[in-house]
Design a protein around this motif. Structure first.
Motif: not given
Ligand code: VGL
Ligand code: ZN
Length: 197
Positions: A3-5, A38-41, A140-142
């Motif tokens: 995911x992109x945070x 991203x898979x998730x935002x 996992x997070x960015x």
């Protein structure tokens, strides 16, 4: 799942805003480009009631950037910012906020601030984000956004402590940098095992 945070890319943290972070608006196009992949935002939104306890204006005799001892520990006092429902609390107009799966608001309790996307500043009251990520199978997070030395740092360190794989794209962050806070943040993130890209 990754995911992109995106932390607090709001008008008040951009030039012209109440708590402007230098160059805060420059990161918007790069964040939009990352969101597309991203898979998730997930977006966070600093969301304070008027008269919030983190505002210097709420404490007689105090000025912005003073340090104050709160029941939950030391707290920097800020100019009034990101007041619920105001333009300052809205996302930067160029941010592709429509892409977000989840918007997590924080700092809405009058008596406590929340820098981290995971826990309020008492380090124990959860925002619910951990459960959301785990139930979606995200490991996992960015992290990107504002400000690198406050809300991005606290979020990234908490995520790493919770066992997520975390990296911070420093080119897609900007810092407030008061009293060496940026250098200190980099050390704390490194110590916590956050990847500093
Ligand atoms: C933030 C100070 C106060 C941030 C939020 O987003 O880094 N900093 N509220
Ligand atoms: Zn705030």
């Amino acid at each position: 799942m990754h995911a992109l945070l995106v932390i607090d890319v709001q008008n008040d943290f951009c030039p012209g805003g109440a708590l402007a972070v230098p160059g805060g608006d420059e990161i918007v196009p790069g964040i939009n480009a990352l969101m597309a992949k991203a898979d998730a935002v997930i977006l966070t939104q600093d969301w304070h009631p008027a008269g919030h306890s983190s505002f210097a204006s709420s404490h007689k005799g105090h000025s912005p950037y003073d340090l104050m001892e709160m029941p939950y520990g030391p707290q920097v006092l800020w100019p009034d910012h990101c007041v619920q429902g105001t333009q300052g609390a809205a996302f930067h107009g160029g941010l592709d906020a429509d892409r977000a799966d989840l918007i997590i608001r924080k700092g809405y309790r009058p008596a406590i601030d929340s820098y981290s996307a995971f826990f309020e500043n008492d380090h124990e009251t959860p925002t619910g984000l951990e459960g959301y990520l785990r139930t979606r199978g995200i490991t996992r997070l960015t992290c990107v956004g504002l400000a690198l030395d406050f809300c991005v740092q606290y979020s990234a360190v908490d995520a790493a402590r919770l066992g997520f794989g975390v990296d911070v794209r420093q080119d897609l962050c900007r810092a407030i940098d008061m009293d060496g806070s940026l250098d200190a943040a980099r050390v704390r993130m490194g110590d916590a095992g956050v990847g500093l890209a």
